[in-house]
Motif scaffolding. Sequence first.
Motif, PDB file in Angstrom:
ATOM      1  N   ASP A 279       0.789   3.142 -14.416  1.00 16.31           N
ATOM      2  CA  ASP A 279      -0.358   2.518 -13.751  1.00 16.31           C
ATOM      3  C   ASP A 279       0.127   1.442 -12.786  1.00 16.31           C
ATOM      4  OD1 ASP A 279      -2.711   3.772 -14.922  1.00 16.31           O
ATOM      5  OD2 ASP A 279      -2.076   2.854 -16.808  1.00 16.31           O
ATOM      6  N   VAL A 280      -0.438   1.442 -11.592  1.00 22.97           N
ATOM      7  CA  VAL A 280      -0.153   0.392 -10.616  1.00 22.97           C
ATOM      8  C   VAL A 280      -1.394  -0.480 -10.501  1.00 22.97           C
ATOM      9  CG1 VAL A 280       0.422  -0.143  -8.230  1.00 22.97           C
ATOM     10  CG2 VAL A 280       1.456   1.852  -9.345  1.00 22.97           C
ATOM     11  N   LEU A 281      -1.219  -1.754 -10.763  1.00 23.79           N
ATOM     12  CA  LEU A 281      -2.327  -2.706 -10.714  1.00 23.79           C
ATOM     13  C   LEU A 281      -2.047  -3.716  -9.612  1.00 23.79           C
ATOM     14  CD1 LEU A 281      -4.974  -3.695 -11.956  1.00 23.79           C
ATOM     15  CD2 LEU A 281      -3.635  -4.980 -13.636  1.00 23.79           C
ATOM     16  N   ALA A 282      -2.846  -3.686  -8.556  1.00 25.48           N
ATOM     17  CA  ALA A 282      -2.654  -4.616  -7.445  1.00 25.48           C
ATOM     18  C   ALA A 282      -3.102  -6.013  -7.849  1.00 25.48           C
ATOM     19  CB  ALA A 282      -3.441  -4.150  -6.227  1.00 25.48           C
ATOM     20  N   LEU A 283      -2.280  -7.005  -7.515  1.00 28.88           N
ATOM     21  CA  LEU A 283      -2.629  -8.411  -7.734  1.00 28.88           C
ATOM     22  C   LEU A 283      -2.323  -9.127  -6.430  1.00 28.88           C
ATOM     23  CD1 LEU A 283      -3.570 -10.551  -9.814  1.00 28.88           C
ATOM     24  CD2 LEU A 283      -1.160 -10.978 -10.293  1.00 28.88           C
ATOM     25  N   SER A 284      -3.367  -9.489  -5.695  1.00 26.10           N
ATOM     26  CA  SER A 284      -3.163  -9.920  -4.321  1.00 26.10           C
ATOM     27  C   SER A 284      -4.130 -11.022  -3.922  1.00 26.10           C
ATOM     28  CB  SER A 284      -3.344  -8.712  -3.388  1.00 26.10           C
ATOM     29  OG  SER A 284      -3.279  -9.087  -2.035  1.00 26.10           O
ATOM     30  N   ASN A 285      -3.807 -11.686  -2.799  1.00 20.48           N
ATOM     31  CA  ASN A 285      -4.724 -12.641  -2.190  1.00 20.48           C
ATOM     32  C   ASN A 285      -5.599 -11.982  -1.128  1.00 20.48           C
ATOM     33  OD1 ASN A 285      -4.050 -15.088  -3.543  1.00 20.48           O
ATOM     34  ND2 ASN A 285      -2.179 -15.255  -2.321  1.00 20.48           N
TER      35      ASN A 285
ATOM     36  N   VAL B  72       0.846  -1.199   0.000  1.00 16.03           N
ATOM     37  CA  VAL B  72       0.000   0.000   0.000  1.00 16.03           C
ATOM     38  C   VAL B  72       0.883   1.251   0.000  1.00 16.03           C
ATOM     39  CG1 VAL B  72      -1.746   1.299   1.280  1.00 16.03           C
ATOM     40  CG2 VAL B  72      -1.888  -1.198   1.175  1.00 16.03           C
ATOM     41  N   ASP B  73       1.903   1.251   0.848  1.00 13.56           N
ATOM     42  CA  ASP B  73       2.834   2.380   0.901  1.00 13.56           C
ATOM     43  C   ASP B  73       3.686   2.462  -0.371  1.00 13.56           C
ATOM     44  OD1 ASP B  73       1.938   3.005   3.467  1.00 13.56           O
ATOM     45  OD2 ASP B  73       3.427   1.706   4.410  1.00 13.56           O
ATOM     46  N   LEU B  74       4.080   1.296  -0.874  1.00 15.01           N
ATOM     47  CA  LEU B  74       4.911   1.272  -2.079  1.00 15.01           C
ATOM     48  C   LEU B  74       4.156   1.845  -3.275  1.00 15.01           C
ATOM     49  CD1 LEU B  74       7.561   0.466  -3.416  1.00 15.01           C
ATOM     50  CD2 LEU B  74       6.600  -1.815  -3.806  1.00 15.01           C
ATOM     51  N   CYS B  75       2.867   1.591  -3.342  1.00 14.61           N
ATOM     52  CA  CYS B  75       2.052   2.128  -4.436  1.00 14.61           C
ATOM     53  C   CYS B  75       2.167   3.647  -4.483  1.00 14.61           C
ATOM     54  CB  CYS B  75       0.597   1.706  -4.248  1.00 14.61           C
ATOM     55  SG  CYS B  75      -0.536   2.378  -5.507  1.00 14.61           S
ATOM     56  N   LEU B  76       2.078   4.282  -3.325  1.00 15.88           N
ATOM     57  CA  LEU B  76       2.176   5.741  -3.259  1.00 15.88           C
ATOM     58  C   LEU B  76       3.553   6.214  -3.715  1.00 15.88           C
ATOM     59  CD1 LEU B  76       0.736   8.349  -2.436  1.00 15.88           C
ATOM     60  CD2 LEU B  76       1.626   8.008  -0.117  1.00 15.88           C
ATOM     61  N   LYS B  77       4.598   5.487  -3.325  1.00 16.64           N
ATOM     62  CA  LYS B  77       5.958   5.864  -3.726  1.00 16.64           C
ATOM     63  C   LYS B  77       6.139   5.734  -5.234  1.00 16.64           C
ATOM     64  CE  LYS B  77       8.099   4.589   0.683  1.00 16.64           C
ATOM     65  NZ  LYS B  77       9.053   3.688   1.364  1.00 16.64           N
ATOM     66  N   ILE B  78       5.580   4.682  -5.803  1.00 10.77           N
ATOM     67  CA  ILE B  78       5.688   4.484  -7.260  1.00 10.77           C
ATOM     68  C   ILE B  78       4.982   5.616  -8.004  1.00 10.77           C
ATOM     69  CG2 ILE B  78       4.991   3.013  -9.193  1.00 10.77           C
ATOM     70  CD1 ILE B  78       5.388   0.601  -7.298  1.00 10.77           C
ATOM     71  N   LYS B  79       3.788   5.966  -7.540  1.00 11.01           N
ATOM     72  CA  LYS B  79       3.032   7.028  -8.208  1.00 11.01           C
ATOM     73  C   LYS B  79       3.719   8.389  -8.047  1.00 11.01           C
ATOM     74  CE  LYS B  79      -0.262   6.760 -10.116  1.00 11.01           C
ATOM     75  NZ  LYS B  79      -0.519   6.524 -11.561  1.00 11.01           N
ATOM     76  N   SER B  80       4.402   8.585  -6.928  1.00 10.87           N
ATOM     77  CA  SER B  80       5.146   9.835  -6.744  1.00 10.87           C
ATOM     78  C   SER B  80       6.335   9.895  -7.689  1.00 10.87           C
ATOM     79  CB  SER B  80       5.627   9.952  -5.293  1.00 10.87           C
ATOM     80  OG  SER B  80       4.533  10.017  -4.404  1.00 10.87           O
ATOM     81  N   LEU B  81       6.958   8.742  -7.910  1.00 16.55           N
ATOM     82  CA  LEU B  81       8.125   8.656  -8.782  1.00 16.55           C
ATOM     83  C   LEU B  81       7.732   8.713 -10.252  1.00 16.55           C
ATOM     84  CD1 LEU B  81      11.229   8.100  -8.934  1.00 16.55           C
ATOM     85  CD2 LEU B  81      10.654   5.663  -9.021  1.00 16.55           C
TER      86      LEU B  81
ATOM     87  N   LEU C 176      -6.418   2.219  -3.800  1.00 15.35           N
ATOM     88  CA  LEU C 176      -6.981   3.183  -4.748  1.00 15.35           C
ATOM     89  C   LEU C 176      -6.678   4.617  -4.302  1.00 15.35           C
ATOM     90  CD1 LEU C 176     -10.450   1.551  -5.519  1.00 15.35           C
ATOM     91  CD2 LEU C 176      -8.311   1.342  -6.790  1.00 15.35           C
ATOM     92  N   GLN C 177      -6.765   4.868  -3.006  1.00 10.10           N
ATOM     93  CA  GLN C 177      -6.451   6.198  -2.475  1.00 10.10           C
ATOM     94  C   GLN C 177      -4.988   6.566  -2.734  1.00 10.10           C
ATOM     95  OE1 GLN C 177      -7.618   5.788   1.596  1.00 10.10           O
ATOM     96  NE2 GLN C 177      -9.795   6.004   1.159  1.00 10.10           N
ATOM     97  N   ASN C 178      -4.123   5.556  -2.784  1.00  5.77           N
ATOM     98  CA  ASN C 178      -2.698   5.801  -3.024  1.00  5.77           C
ATOM     99  C   ASN C 178      -2.339   5.787  -4.501  1.00  5.77           C
ATOM    100  OD1 ASN C 178      -2.291   6.137  -0.335  1.00  5.77           O
ATOM    101  ND2 ASN C 178      -1.004   4.348  -0.024  1.00  5.77           N
ATOM    102  N   GLY C 179      -3.353   5.724  -5.353  1.00  6.71           N
ATOM    103  CA  GLY C 179      -3.105   5.907  -6.776  1.00  6.71           C
ATOM    104  C   GLY C 179      -3.200   4.674  -7.651  1.00  6.71           C
ATOM    105  N   ALA C 180      -3.550   3.514  -7.091  1.00  2.00           N
ATOM    106  CA  ALA C 180      -3.654   2.299  -7.906  1.00  2.00           C
ATOM    107  C   ALA C 180      -4.760   2.451  -8.948  1.00  2.00           C
ATOM    108  CB  ALA C 180      -3.926   1.083  -7.027  1.00  2.00           C
ATOM    109  N   SER C 181      -4.546   1.819 -10.090  1.00  2.00           N
ATOM    110  CA  SER C 181      -5.521   1.879 -11.185  1.00  2.00           C
ATOM    111  C   SER C 181      -6.455   0.678 -11.193  1.00  2.00           C
ATOM    112  CB  SER C 181      -4.796   1.955 -12.533  1.00  2.00           C
ATOM    113  OG  SER C 181      -4.028   3.135 -12.618  1.00  2.00           O
ATOM    114  N   GLY C 182      -6.286  -0.202 -10.215  1.00  2.00           N
ATOM    115  CA  GLY C 182      -7.161  -1.360 -10.155  1.00  2.00           C
ATOM    116  C   GLY C 182      -6.696  -2.365  -9.136  1.00  2.00           C
TER     117      GLY C 182
END
Length: 213
Positions: free
Chosen positions: A83-89, A69-78, A100-106
């Motif tokens: 697009d950041v697409l979460a793939l998780s269990n 979740v934190d990494l997503c925000l860092k990627i979007k800042s960089l 989504l609040q941290n910028g993920a596109s899905g």
Amino acid sequence: MFDTVRKTRIIIIDDHPLVSAGLESLLAREEDFEVIGTFASGLAGLAFLAQNQADIVILDISLPDVNGVDLCLKIKSLLPQCDVLALSNHTERMLMMQMLQNGASGYLLKNAPIDEIINGIKDCLKGEMAFSKEVKAIMLKPSVNELGTRPKITKREKQILKLIEEGKTTVAMADLLFVSPLTIETHRRNLMQKFGVKNALELIKISREQLLL
């Protein structure tokens, strides 16, 4: 001389080798996609992105070195255009909303059919939000304890959370951290207020859901 269409550059950040290898093999079948890197740690992926442009990052949430979740925000800042697409269990709606609040596109679940994963990537490229069917159903059902954002906790509070999870008493925690029992109780009370819970069991449950433990 023929014009060549640039492929969509994708990197995968997931600490499960079988998942990364399987996903890379799957994406290799798509002529418009190119996997330019796979990483088992979040910081390694972030370092790569600092030197290389990517169009899409497929990101797991549970990583050995950093919270996704934190990494997503860092990627979007960089790379704001990436697009950041979460793939998780993880199926907690709260985590989905935080991504989504941290910028993920899905947000896709790892048990989603292959076509949902491919279509999710294509949806991102079209500027649309990408959700697997199960995620869509979860998004429509907010959890009772859902919070809009994760509470900010101090390093000391995180230590105490871990000790509470281990079942340590107030006195035992005070001895371990070289503070008074009153100080421990103050931290415990502050944590419960921040998370809006009434007891230690609820505190541990919501902390796990938010990947703070």
